[in-house]
Design a protein around this motif. Structure first.
Motif, short mmCIF file in Angstrom:
data_model
loop_
_atom_site.label_atom_id
_atom_site.label_comp_id
_atom_site.label_asym_id
_atom_site.label_seq_id
_atom_site.Cartn_x
_atom_site.Cartn_y
_atom_site.Cartn_z
N TRP A 34 46.30 32.94 45.99
CA TRP A 34 46.82 34.23 45.55
C TRP A 34 48.27 34.44 45.96
O TRP A 34 48.98 35.24 45.35
N ALA A 35 48.72 33.74 46.98
CA ALA A 35 50.05 34.02 47.52
C ALA A 35 51.16 33.29 46.76
O ALA A 35 52.32 33.62 46.93
N ARG A 40 42.89 38.28 39.83
CA ARG A 40 43.56 38.85 40.99
C ARG A 40 44.69 39.76 40.49
O ARG A 40 45.19 39.59 39.37
N ASP A 80 52.14 44.26 55.48
CA ASP A 80 52.58 45.54 54.92
C ASP A 80 51.64 46.65 55.40
O ASP A 80 50.45 46.62 55.10
N ARG A 91 38.55 41.37 56.15
CA ARG A 91 38.84 41.44 54.72
C ARG A 91 40.28 41.82 54.42
O ARG A 91 40.72 41.71 53.29
N GLN A 123 51.06 49.38 54.42
CA GLN A 123 50.37 50.10 53.34
C GLN A 123 48.97 49.55 53.13
O GLN A 123 48.04 50.30 52.85
N TYR A 124 48.81 48.21 53.27
CA TYR A 124 47.47 47.63 53.09
C TYR A 124 46.50 48.16 54.15
O TYR A 124 45.33 48.41 53.86
N ARG A 136 39.04 53.19 41.30
CA ARG A 136 38.48 53.04 42.65
C ARG A 136 38.53 54.37 43.41
O ARG A 136 37.56 54.77 44.05
N GLN A 179 52.71 51.22 44.28
CA GLN A 179 52.24 49.88 43.92
C GLN A 179 51.52 49.25 45.09
O GLN A 179 51.42 49.83 46.16
N ASN A 180 51.03 48.03 44.87
CA ASN A 180 50.28 47.31 45.90
C ASN A 180 49.11 48.12 46.42
O ASN A 180 48.83 48.14 47.61
N ASN A 181 48.41 48.81 45.54
CA ASN A 181 47.20 49.51 45.94
C ASN A 181 46.03 48.55 46.07
O ASN A 181 45.07 48.83 46.77
N LEU A 182 46.13 47.42 45.35
CA LEU A 182 45.03 46.45 45.38
C LEU A 182 45.40 45.33 46.34
O LEU A 182 46.56 44.94 46.42
N PHE A 183 44.40 44.84 47.05
CA PHE A 183 44.65 43.72 47.96
C PHE A 183 44.85 42.46 47.12
O PHE A 183 43.98 42.10 46.32
N PRO A 184 45.99 41.78 47.28
CA PRO A 184 46.29 40.66 46.39
C PRO A 184 45.35 39.46 46.55
O PRO A 184 45.29 38.61 45.67
N TRP A 185 44.63 39.39 47.68
CA TRP A 185 43.73 38.24 47.90
C TRP A 185 42.34 38.49 47.33
O TRP A 185 41.47 37.65 47.44
N MET A 186 42.12 39.69 46.76
CA MET A 186 40.81 39.98 46.19
C MET A 186 40.91 40.10 44.67
O MET A 186 41.94 40.52 44.15
N PRO A 243 42.82 37.66 55.76
CA PRO A 243 43.28 37.13 54.47
C PRO A 243 44.79 37.32 54.28
O PRO A 243 45.46 36.46 53.72
N ILE A 258 45.64 51.72 53.18
CA ILE A 258 44.67 51.74 52.09
C ILE A 258 43.28 51.43 52.64
O ILE A 258 42.30 52.12 52.32
N GLU A 307 36.34 42.85 43.38
CA GLU A 307 36.22 42.92 44.84
C GLU A 307 37.01 44.09 45.40
O GLU A 307 36.60 44.73 46.38
N LEU A 334 40.04 53.76 52.47
CA LEU A 334 38.78 53.34 51.85
C LEU A 334 37.64 53.31 52.88
O LEU A 334 36.57 52.82 52.59
#
Ligand SMILES: Nc1ncnc2c1ncn2[C@@H]1O[C@H](COP(=O)(O)OP(=O)(O)O)[C@@H](O)[C@H]1O
Ligand SMILES: [Mg+2]
Lengths: 255, 277
Positions: free
Chosen positions: B275-276, A130, B174, B194, B176-177, A146, A83-90, B198, B180, A94, B184
Motif C-alpha cells: 500500500w505504501a 485500497r 500522521d 491495526r 490524524q490517523y 462510515r 483527506q486521509n480519512n481512510l487508513f491507507p493499509w486497509m 501497519p 480517526i 476493512e 472510531l
C-alpha cells in the motif's frame, strides 16, 4: 423526534505550547441544526472541532453536550477530515468494518455490514480496493458512509470537500444534506467555500483570527433548500461574508 | 477527439512496460559489471600484473568454491563452505530477530509511557552508535566464547539502531490517523495492531534491511573472535593456513549472500507493505 445533540461551549479557550491562544468563549449549537464555521485559516476552527470531538481538551471552560458537562472521549460524534480519512493499509471494506467492530459486531458481521454500506453508496465493486486506488471523492463518500454507520448524534466535518473538484463537491453536498435530513444528526462543519456555507447552513458562525477564535458574527440563513447560489439573497449574503473575510485578512496581514 | 481518448487510456500501459524493462536493464548492467571485473582480474593474473598466489584468479577460485574442497579443519572441527554459511545465517537471523523484537518492545513502551521514554531513549541514543566490533571484548567477558557470543554481538548491533528507527517511525505517524482511530472508538490494542504497527511497517521493513547489513558485519566480527564455526572462523582459518582461494571464496560468499538476502527482504517488504508504494 430529534436524534441530534445540542452542543454548548462555555468560556472555552485553548492555550497551545507555541504561545497561540484560541479563545472562543460561548457558543450554542441547537439540536439537529446545520452550523458552518467560517474564518481565515489558523483562526481556530479545527481546534473547536477537535474539542467538540473530545480529541483535545480545552484549557479553560467546558463543553456541554445535551446540557451535560462532558470530559474525556466524546460519545456519539463522528469526525471527517479534508483527506486521509481512510487508513491507507486497509481496503475500503476493512476501513468501514473497523468502525463497526467497536459497536458490538463480530468480524464477520462487521464485514458483511460494511459491504452493504459500500453497496448503498454505489461502491460495492471497490470493496477490496485500497484508498490509493480510489479517487478523492470516493474516499470521502466512504468516510461519510462510515461516519453515518456509527449513527452519530453529532457530525463534525473539517473542510470535508475542499480537496474535491467542483462537480464532485456539488454532489457530495447534496449527499450530505440528505444524510443530515435522514439521520437527524447535528452538523458542525468547517469550510472555506462561501457558496458551500450558504447552500448548506442554517447558521454561519464567523470566527475572527485576531484574536484567534473569537466569535465575530453569527448569520442565520432562514432559506428553504435546495437553494440557488445565484439568488439575490444568497448573493447579498455572500458579499457580507466576503467583506468579513477581507476585513479579517486586512487585520491579519497588516494591509 | 477519439485520438485524445485513446492516448489517455493507453498511458498506464506505456508507463508499466518500462518498469520491467528497467529491472531487466539493471540486471544486465549488474552482470556486465561483474563480468568485466572478473575478466579484468583473470587477465591481470594471466599477464603477470597480479600475483595469483596472493589474489587467486577467478579460474582458480570459482571451480574451487564448487569443488567441495573448500573446507577448513579436520575431524570434528571440519567445516565446509555451505555448513559455515548456514551456521552464520542462523546466528544472524537469531540476533536480528531477538534484537528487532526487543527493539519493538522498547519502542512500544517508550511510546506508551512518557516517563520511560525520558529514561530509556538517552541510554539507547548513547549506546546505538557503538560499533559491533567494540562489543566483542565485552561479549567475550560476559558470555564467553562460542556461538551465543556471536548471536549476542548481532543482537547488540541491531538493538540500538532498530529501537531508534522504530521510535522515530512511531513519532512520524500522521496524528490524524490516531485521531480517526480514537473517533472510531478503537481500543488501545486495536490502535496498536491495526493503526500504529501497519503505519510503521514500510519504514520498519527498511530499517530491518539496514539492520541486516549491520548484523551481517557484526556476526563475522563475532565469529573471528575465537569461535570454531561459521564464515568468519573459516576466513580466519584459511588466512592462517595461507589458503588464499578459500579466503577469496569466503569473502565472495559474504558479499553474494548479503546481497541476495537484502534483495529478498526488499521483495518481501514490497509484498507486505504494497500500500505504501
Ligand atoms: N498542536 C498545536 N500546537 C501549537 N499550535 C497549534 C496547534 N494546533 C493549532 N495550533 C495553532 O492554533 C491556531 C488555530 O489552529 P487551527 O484550529 O488548526 O486553525 P484552523 O482550523 O482555523 O485553520 C493556529 O494559529 C495554529 O497555528
Ligand atoms: Mg483547520
Amino acid at each position: 423526534m430529534s436524534r441530534g445533540a445540542t452542543l454548548s461551549f462555555r468560556g472555552l479557550s485553548k492555550q497551545f505550547e507555541g504561545g497561540t491562544r484560541v479563545e472562543v468563549g460561548d457558543l450554542d449549537i441547537k439540536a439537529a441544526s446545520f452550523t458552518v464555521l467560517l474564518g481565515r485559516s489558523g483562526c481556530g476552527k479545527s481546534t473547536l472541532l477537535n474539542i467538540a470531538a473530545g480529541l483535545q481538551q480545552p484549557s479553560t471552560g467546558h463543553l456541554l453536550y445535551d446540557g451535560q458537562a462532558v470530559s474525556g472521549n466524546q460519545p456519539d460524534s463522528a469526525l471527517i477530515f479534508q483527506q486521509n480519512n481512510l487508513f491507507p493499509w486497509m481496503s475500503a471494506v476493512e476501513n468501514i468494518a473497523i468502525a463497526l467492530l467497536n459497536r458490538g459486531l463480530d468480524r464477520e458481521a462487521a464485514t458483511r455490514r460494511a459491504e452493504q454500506l459500500l453497496a448503498d453508496v454505489g461502491l460495492a465493486e471497490f470493496a477490496r480496493h485500497r484508498p490509493a486506488a480510489l479517487s478523492g471523492g470516493m474516499c470521502q463518500r466512504i468516510a461519510l458512509a462510515r461516519a453515518l454507520a456509527l449513527e452519530p448524534r453529532l457530525l463534525l466535518l473539517d473542510e470535508p470537500f475542499s480537496a474535491l473538484d467542483a462537480q464532485t463537491r456539488r454532489l457530495m453536498q447534496d449527499q450530505l444534506l440528505r444524510a443530515w435530513n435522514t439521520s437527524g444528526a447535528t452538523v458542525l462543519m468547517v469550510t472555506h467555500d462561501l457558496q458551500e456555507a450558504l447552500l448548506l447552513a442554517d447558521r454561519i458562525v464567523l470566527m475572527a483570527s485576531t484574536p484567534h477564535g473569537r466569535i465575530a458574527q453569527i448569520l442565520e440563513i432562514d432559506l428553504p433548500r435546495p437553494r440557488q447560489v445565484r439568488s439575490a439573497q444568497l448573493l447579498d449574503l455572500q458579499e457580507r461574508l466576503d467583506a468579513f473575510l477581507t476585513h479579517e485578512t486586512r487585520l491579519a496581514e497588516h494591509f | 477527439m477519439n485520438q485524445a481518448v485513446l492516448t489517455l487510456s493507453r498511458q498506464p500501459d506505456a508507463r508499466r512496460a518500462p518498469r520491467y524493462l528497467g529491472a531487466l536493464r539493471d540486471t544486465l548492467w549488474f552482470l556486465l559489471a561483474w563480468a568485466l571485473l572478473i575478466g579484468a582480474w583473470e587477465l591481470a593474473v594471466q599477464s603477470g600484473w597480479l600475483d595469483g598466489r596472493v589474489l587467486p584468479p577467478p579460474s582458480v577460485t570459482l571451480p574451487y568454491a564448487f569443488s567441495g574442497e573448500a573446507v577448513v579443519g579436520f575431524g570434528q572441527q571440519r567445516s565446509g563452505l555451505l555448513e559455515a554459511l548456514l551456521v552464520t545465517l542462523l546466528r544472524v537471523s537469531g540476533g536480528l530477530l531477538a534484537g528487532s523484537l526487543v527493539a519493538l518492545l522498547l519502542a512500544v513502551i517508550t511510546t506508551e509511557v512518557k516517563l520511560l521514554r525520558r529514561l530509556i531513549l538517552p541510554l539507547v541514543q548513547t549506546l546505538a552508535p557503538i560499533s559491533p566490533v567494540a562489543w566483542v571484548p565485552f561479549t567475550i567477558a560476559v558470555i564467553g566464547i562460542g556461538g551465543q557470543a556471536a548471536v549476542f554481538v548481532v543482537f547488540l548491533a541491531v538493538l540500538g539502531t532498530m529501537t531508534l528507527s522504530l521510535v522515530a517511525a512511531l513519532d512520524a505517524i500522521d496524528p490524524q490517523y490516531l485521531n480517526i482511530a480514537r473517533n472510531l472508538r478503537c481500543t488501545r490494542q486495536q490502535i496498536w495492531l491495526r493503526v500504529r504497527l501497519p503505519a510503521i511497517a514500510p519504514s520498519a521493513m527498511t530499517s530491518l534491511r539496514m539492520a541486516f547489513f549491520g548484523a551481517w558485519m557484526a556476526v563475522l566480527a563475532g565469529e573471528m573472535a575465537g569461535i570454531n564455526s561459521g564464515l568468519g572462523y573459516m576466513i580466519i582459518m584459511a588466512q592462517q593456513m595461507y589458503n588464499m582461494p578459500l579466503v577469496m571464496v569466503g569473502v565472495m560468499t559474504i558479499g553474494v549472500v548479503g546481497f541476495v538476502v537484502d534483495r529478498l527482504m526488499l521483495l518481501l517488504g514490497r509484498r507486505l507493505t504494497g500500500w505504501a508504494s
